[in-house]
Design a protein around this motif. Structure first.
Motif, PDB file in Angstrom:
ATOM      1  N   GLY A  94     -42.439   4.543  11.338  1.00  0.00           N
ATOM      2  CA  GLY A  94     -42.601   3.102  11.359  1.00  0.00           C
ATOM      3  C   GLY A  94     -42.561   2.503   9.967  1.00  0.00           C
ATOM      4  N   PHE A  95     -41.808   1.414   9.843  1.00  0.00           N
ATOM      5  CA  PHE A  95     -41.729   0.674   8.586  1.00  0.00           C
ATOM      6  C   PHE A  95     -42.625  -0.553   8.653  1.00  0.00           C
ATOM      7  CE2 PHE A  95     -39.336  -3.022   6.627  1.00  0.00           C
ATOM      8  CZ  PHE A  95     -39.848  -2.841   5.353  1.00  0.00           C
ATOM      9  N   SER A  96     -43.515  -0.719   7.665  1.00  0.00           N
ATOM     10  CA  SER A  96     -44.356  -1.908   7.541  1.00  0.00           C
ATOM     11  C   SER A  96     -45.126  -2.156   8.846  1.00  0.00           C
ATOM     12  CB  SER A  96     -43.494  -3.106   7.128  1.00  0.00           C
ATOM     13  OG  SER A  96     -44.266  -4.154   6.613  1.00  0.00           O
ATOM     14  N   GLY A 120     -44.209   2.042   3.707  1.00  0.00           N
ATOM     15  CA  GLY A 120     -44.743   0.764   3.236  1.00  0.00           C
ATOM     16  C   GLY A 120     -45.682   0.107   4.222  1.00  0.00           C
ATOM     17  N   ALA A 121     -46.548   0.874   4.856  1.00  0.00           N
ATOM     18  CA  ALA A 121     -47.384   0.362   5.946  1.00  0.00           C
ATOM     19  C   ALA A 121     -48.853   0.300   5.544  1.00  0.00           C
ATOM     20  CB  ALA A 121     -47.226   1.224   7.194  1.00  0.00           C
ATOM     21  N   GLN A 122     -49.386  -0.904   5.503  1.00  0.00           N
ATOM     22  CA  GLN A 122     -50.817  -1.079   5.256  1.00  0.00           C
ATOM     23  C   GLN A 122     -51.621  -0.553   6.446  1.00  0.00           C
ATOM     24  OE1 GLN A 122     -49.574  -5.233   4.615  1.00  0.00           O
ATOM     25  NE2 GLN A 122     -51.379  -5.374   3.276  1.00  0.00           N
ATOM     26  N   SER A 201     -42.965   0.091  -6.396  1.00  0.00           N
ATOM     27  CA  SER A 201     -43.110  -1.341  -6.694  1.00  0.00           C
ATOM     28  C   SER A 201     -43.407  -2.149  -5.437  1.00  0.00           C
ATOM     29  CB  SER A 201     -41.829  -1.868  -7.371  1.00  0.00           C
ATOM     30  OG  SER A 201     -41.586  -1.187  -8.585  1.00  0.00           O
ATOM     31  N   ASP A 202     -43.937  -1.498  -4.418  1.00  0.00           N
ATOM     32  CA  ASP A 202     -44.259  -2.206  -3.173  1.00  0.00           C
ATOM     33  C   ASP A 202     -45.308  -3.278  -3.444  1.00  0.00           C
ATOM     34  OD1 ASP A 202     -45.038  -2.996  -0.558  1.00  0.00           O
ATOM     35  OD2 ASP A 202     -44.587  -1.021   0.229  1.00  0.00           O
ATOM     36  N   PHE A 203     -44.979  -4.528  -3.107  1.00  0.00           N
ATOM     37  CA  PHE A 203     -45.867  -5.652  -3.383  1.00  0.00           C
ATOM     38  C   PHE A 203     -46.817  -5.953  -2.225  1.00  0.00           C
ATOM     39  CE2 PHE A 203     -41.709  -6.911  -1.899  1.00  0.00           C
ATOM     40  CZ  PHE A 203     -41.982  -7.683  -0.775  1.00  0.00           C
ATOM     41  N   LEU A 204     -46.670  -5.250  -1.093  1.00  0.00           N
ATOM     42  CA  LEU A 204     -47.562  -5.451   0.044  1.00  0.00           C
ATOM     43  C   LEU A 204     -48.531  -4.284   0.222  1.00  0.00           C
ATOM     44  CD1 LEU A 204     -45.137  -6.963   2.720  1.00  0.00           C
ATOM     45  CD2 LEU A 204     -46.866  -8.158   1.370  1.00  0.00           C
ATOM     46  N   PHE A 205     -48.030  -3.057   0.156  1.00  0.00           N
ATOM     47  CA  PHE A 205     -48.858  -1.872   0.314  1.00  0.00           C
ATOM     48  C   PHE A 205     -49.099  -1.284  -1.070  1.00  0.00           C
ATOM     49  CE2 PHE A 205     -48.910   2.773   1.893  1.00  0.00           C
ATOM     50  CZ  PHE A 205     -50.274   2.747   2.101  1.00  0.00           C
ATOM     51  N   ALA A 210     -52.883   2.891  -0.778  1.00  0.00           N
ATOM     52  CA  ALA A 210     -52.301   4.169  -0.366  1.00  0.00           C
ATOM     53  C   ALA A 210     -53.249   5.320  -0.700  1.00  0.00           C
ATOM     54  CB  ALA A 210     -50.947   4.374  -1.029  1.00  0.00           C
ATOM     55  N   VAL A 211     -53.846   5.259  -1.881  1.00  0.00           N
ATOM     56  CA  VAL A 211     -54.794   6.304  -2.293  1.00  0.00           C
ATOM     57  C   VAL A 211     -56.019   6.297  -1.381  1.00  0.00           C
ATOM     58  CG1 VAL A 211     -56.374   7.016  -4.126  1.00  0.00           C
ATOM     59  CG2 VAL A 211     -54.019   6.356  -4.683  1.00  0.00           C
TER      60      VAL A 211
END
Length: 252
Positions: A94-96, A120-122, A201-205, A210-211
């Motif tokens: 899944g993306f985002s 890139g998934a929060q 450089s992901d500006f959302l996640f 991520a850590v």
């Protein structure tokens, strides 16, 4: 659109596609996108897997319906398609927004989800998250200015096009911190193998988020890819495909 299939679900219609043969792999797109944005991955994966992809409500060829949109509602639509197809075990990429739904699926259906890959998934949205002002400030006009071709495709193909209404619905999804929204601490229920992918450089996640997710999933694999932002699968498709292949081969 090739191989278009539809499932009537209460007050709205879900558009989905199935390509390839083998073990089932669910491919989920991002917010304000559609399954077409995942097509390069789908074509690659369909060489070895049965790939199921769908449009979330209001996106692509799926109708919006009167019910409030939420990550829980997206999850329910996915589960309805899987049940309709008789799928009992599957992996998820899944993306985002699609990855957020993937977290929800993997934490709720621990006996069914074999593995999970997110791009890139929060997994939560805190008050101090730097992504919050970006999400709050989005308008249909700003999205159209940034992605004119995507909006034009939506306007020309959607059965009931109303892009401002879709943006409003998706913004409510993004800003919903209730139990119907982000999985938050329920990610700790995930037991399947997990690969977390993020562009540096992901500006959302953010890297910090991520850590924090990796701390809650200590056995998960994490890759922070250089030269990429949010849509890492579109910006670095070769690397992403190689990582996905290696991960899936290891856990088959």
């Amino acid at each position: 659109m090739k191989n278009s299939l539809f499932l009537e679900q209460g007050t709205h219609r879900i558009h989905y596609q199935v390509i390839g043969q083998g073990k089932t792999l669910l491919l989920l797109h991002g917010g304000l996108g559609c399954l077409n944005e995942m097509q390069p991955l789908a074509d690659h994966l369909a060489e070895r897997y049965r790939v199921i992809s769908l449009d979330f409500s209001g996106h692509g060829l799926s109708t919006l319906g009167p019910q409030p949109s939420s990550y829980a509602a997206y999850q329910h639509d996915v589960e309805c398609v899987l049940k309709h197809l008789g799928v009992e075990h599957y992996s998820v990429i899944g993306f985002s927004d699609g990855g957020i739904v993937g977290y929800r699926l993997a934490s709720a259906a621990v006996q069914q989800v074999d593995s999970l890959i997110t791009l890139g998934a929060q997994w939560r949205l805190q008050d101090t998250d730097p992504a919050r002002p970006l999400l709050e400030g989005l308008t249909a006009a700003t999205w159209q200015a940034r992605f004119p071709q995507a909006v034009a495709d939506y306007q020309s193909t959607h059965p009931q096009p109303d892009f401002p209404a879709l943006v409003d619905a998706v913004k409510r999804v993004w800003l919903d911190t209730s139990a119907q929204g982000y999985p938050d601490e329920s990610v700790t229920k995930i037991t399947c193998p997990v690969l977390i992918l993020r562009g540096e450089s992901d500006f959302l996640f953010t890297l910090d988020e991520a850590v924090q997710l990796k701390k809650r999933l200590p056995s998960a694999h994490f890759a922070n890819l250089p030269f990429a932002s949010h849509a890492v699968h579109q910006e670095c498709p070769t690397w992403v495909c190689q990582l996905i292949d290696a991960f899936l081969e290891q856990y088959e």
